[in-house]
Scaffold this motif. Structure first.
Motif, PDB file in Angstrom:
ATOM      1  N   GLY A  43      20.858  44.902  81.799  1.00  0.00           N
ATOM      2  CA  GLY A  43      19.770  44.411  82.641  1.00  0.00           C
ATOM      3  C   GLY A  43      19.914  42.925  82.882  1.00  0.00           C
ATOM      4  O   GLY A  43      21.017  42.382  82.880  1.00  0.00           O
ATOM      5  N   GLY A  45      19.692  39.353  85.046  1.00  0.00           N
ATOM      6  CA  GLY A  45      20.072  38.996  86.404  1.00  0.00           C
ATOM      7  C   GLY A  45      21.569  38.980  86.663  1.00  0.00           C
ATOM      8  O   GLY A  45      22.023  39.306  87.770  1.00  0.00           O
ATOM      9  N   THR A  46      22.360  38.654  85.645  1.00  0.00           N
ATOM     10  CA  THR A  46      23.801  38.446  85.883  1.00  0.00           C
ATOM     11  C   THR A  46      24.518  39.649  86.487  1.00  0.00           C
ATOM     12  O   THR A  46      25.309  39.483  87.423  1.00  0.00           O
ATOM     13  N   ASP A  74      19.611  48.668  77.191  1.00  0.00           N
ATOM     14  CA  ASP A  74      18.277  48.302  76.704  1.00  0.00           C
ATOM     15  C   ASP A  74      17.283  48.384  77.852  1.00  0.00           C
ATOM     16  O   ASP A  74      17.657  48.561  79.015  1.00  0.00           O
ATOM     17  N   ARG A  76      13.097  46.961  78.962  1.00  0.00           N
ATOM     18  CA  ARG A  76      11.835  46.297  78.641  1.00  0.00           C
ATOM     19  C   ARG A  76      10.764  47.374  78.565  1.00  0.00           C
ATOM     20  O   ARG A  76      10.893  48.453  79.134  1.00  0.00           O
ATOM     21  N   ASN A  86      14.815  46.985  83.827  1.00  0.00           N
ATOM     22  CA  ASN A  86      16.276  46.998  84.005  1.00  0.00           C
ATOM     23  C   ASN A  86      16.689  48.191  84.853  1.00  0.00           C
ATOM     24  O   ASN A  86      17.635  48.118  85.637  1.00  0.00           O
ATOM     25  N   GLY A 141      25.324  41.742  79.050  1.00  0.00           N
ATOM     26  CA  GLY A 141      25.168  40.341  79.399  1.00  0.00           C
ATOM     27  C   GLY A 141      24.975  39.554  78.108  1.00  0.00           C
ATOM     28  O   GLY A 141      25.092  40.100  77.005  1.00  0.00           O
ATOM     29  N   MET A 142      24.674  38.270  78.246  1.00  0.00           N
ATOM     30  CA  MET A 142      24.390  37.448  77.063  1.00  0.00           C
ATOM     31  C   MET A 142      23.315  36.435  77.411  1.00  0.00           C
ATOM     32  O   MET A 142      23.401  35.757  78.446  1.00  0.00           O
ATOM     33  N   HIS A 147      21.830  36.463  72.428  1.00  0.00           N
ATOM     34  CA  HIS A 147      21.475  37.901  72.338  1.00  0.00           C
ATOM     35  C   HIS A 147      22.262  38.688  73.368  1.00  0.00           C
ATOM     36  O   HIS A 147      22.751  38.155  74.368  1.00  0.00           O
ATOM     37  N   ALA A 149      22.036  42.949  75.080  1.00  0.00           N
ATOM     38  CA  ALA A 149      21.080  44.063  75.168  1.00  0.00           C
ATOM     39  C   ALA A 149      19.726  43.493  74.747  1.00  0.00           C
ATOM     40  O   ALA A 149      19.351  42.406  75.214  1.00  0.00           O
ATOM     41  N   ARG A 176      10.804  45.653  73.036  1.00  0.00           N
ATOM     42  CA  ARG A 176      11.967  46.101  73.784  1.00  0.00           C
ATOM     43  C   ARG A 176      12.505  47.371  73.147  1.00  0.00           C
ATOM     44  O   ARG A 176      12.140  47.711  72.012  1.00  0.00           O
ATOM     45  N   LYS A 199      25.020  28.892  80.049  1.00  0.00           N
ATOM     46  CA  LYS A 199      25.553  29.740  78.952  1.00  0.00           C
ATOM     47  C   LYS A 199      26.723  29.050  78.225  1.00  0.00           C
ATOM     48  O   LYS A 199      27.227  29.582  77.221  1.00  0.00           O
TER      49      LYS A 199
HETATM   50  C1  6PG Z   1      17.822  42.203  79.503  1.00  0.00           C
HETATM   51  C2  6PG Z   1      19.301  42.310  79.267  1.00  0.00           C
HETATM   52  C3  6PG Z   1      19.709  41.117  78.443  1.00  0.00           C
HETATM   53  C4  6PG Z   1      20.481  40.231  79.374  1.00  0.00           C
HETATM   54  C5  6PG Z   1      20.486  38.831  78.881  1.00  0.00           C
HETATM   55  C6  6PG Z   1      21.087  37.891  79.919  1.00  0.00           C
HETATM   56  O1  6PG Z   1      17.089  43.180  79.287  1.00  0.00           O
HETATM   57  O2  6PG Z   1      17.432  41.118  79.956  1.00  0.00           O
HETATM   58  O3  6PG Z   1      19.728  43.476  78.825  1.00  0.00           O
HETATM   59  O4  6PG Z   1      20.456  41.390  77.316  1.00  0.00           O
HETATM   60  O5  6PG Z   1      21.808  40.716  79.500  1.00  0.00           O
HETATM   61  O6  6PG Z   1      19.144  38.464  78.638  1.00  0.00           O
HETATM   62  O7  6PG Z   1      20.209  37.880  81.015  1.00  0.00           O
HETATM   63  P1  6PG Z   1      20.662  37.173  82.390  1.00  0.00           P
HETATM   64  O8  6PG Z   1      21.805  37.983  82.905  1.00  0.00           O
HETATM   65  O9  6PG Z   1      19.453  37.271  83.277  1.00  0.00           O
HETATM   66  O10 6PG Z   1      21.070  35.756  82.039  1.00  0.00           O
END
Ligand code: 6PG
Length: 241
Positions: A43, A45-46, A74, A76, A86, A141-142, A147, A149, A176, A199
């Protein structure tokens, strides 16, 4: 952190093109090998741009979407139509743009009680995957706090050793539902997408600093296949040696 493959591209759209290409190749390979592919979406934005590339010709037309099963790393704790969902982001940028059967999309039910939704997703994964089998391709993503997921720093989910999915919470206490490291690490291919200057400092710690997975949970992602690739743009990679 055991050395993952790190690929750096000039900009976000080049990262997205590579993500789409790698996902497409993993999917075609899995479908050729066993008749279907299990794909897990992140999920945030990336991944949005990568999903758009993946659901646009030519990549879109290289995949037999009817043989793809889509899962979520994951979710919300919101309904699927929420702007925070997501699932909604994936629907708008990928799932609604390809011919994937509704029955092949396995949404985490964020509208449910978190513990119940996690238990239900655990049951689904136990039904769909053999005990030692994992996802064919998993996109992560990260966050700037390290974090991935919904595995947030210093939270209980980081210590989970058996369940594939648990309820967890963000640093500010928002509920979550998340896949756990034991399940994620059974994936055949894990792609971590990271773009943007914001990042860079965290990536430096994660990839070149001392192991500290409680503080940097993405360091827990170490697939047994060792097929772990970080796909970065120059801005996110700007602090790396
Ligand atoms: C979520 C994602 C989460 C996401 C990171 C990075 O539910 O938001 O699964 O792990 O990958 O928060 O979020 P961005 O891509 O928005 O920086």
């Amino acid at each position: 952190m055991p050395s993952p493959r790190i690929e750096v591209f000039d900009n976000e759209s080049m990262v997205a093109a590579e993500v789409a290409s790698m996902v497409m190749m993993a999917a075609v390979d899995a479908i050729n090998q066993k008749g279907y592919c299990t794909m897990c979406l992140a999920g945030g934005g990336t991944p949005r741009v990568s999903y758009q590339v993946l659901s646009t010709p030519p990549d879109r037309d290289q995949i037999d979407w009817e043989s793809v099963e889509v899962y979520f790393g994951d979710e919300r704790c919101v309904p699927p139509e929420s702007e925070e969902s997501n699932y909604r982001m994936a629907r708008e940028n990928l799932l609604g743009r390809v011919k994937i059967p509704e029955d092949n999309v396995f949404r985490i039910q964020g509208e449910m009680d978190p513990e119940a939704a996690a238990a239900e997703y655990c049951d689904l994964l136990a039904e769909k995957f053999q005990p030692h089998e994992g996802l064919d391709v998993c996109i992560l993503g990260m966050g700037t706090d390290g974090h991935t997921a919904s595995l947030f720093p210093n939270t209980a989910a980081l210590k989970e050793t058996s369940r594939a999915v648990v309820a967890n919470h963000t640093a500010d206490g928002k509920p979550r539902i998340t896949m756990t490291p034991p399940f994620l690490n059974k994936s055949r291919h894990v792609l971590v997408i990271c773009t943007g200057e914001e990042k860079a400092d965290t990536l430096k710690q994660v990839l070149q600093g001392d192991p500290d997975p409680d503080k940097l949970p993405i360091q827990l992602i170490q697939p047994k296949t060792k097929h772990l690739t970080f796909l970065l743009d120059a801005a996110a990679a700007s602090k790396l040696d």
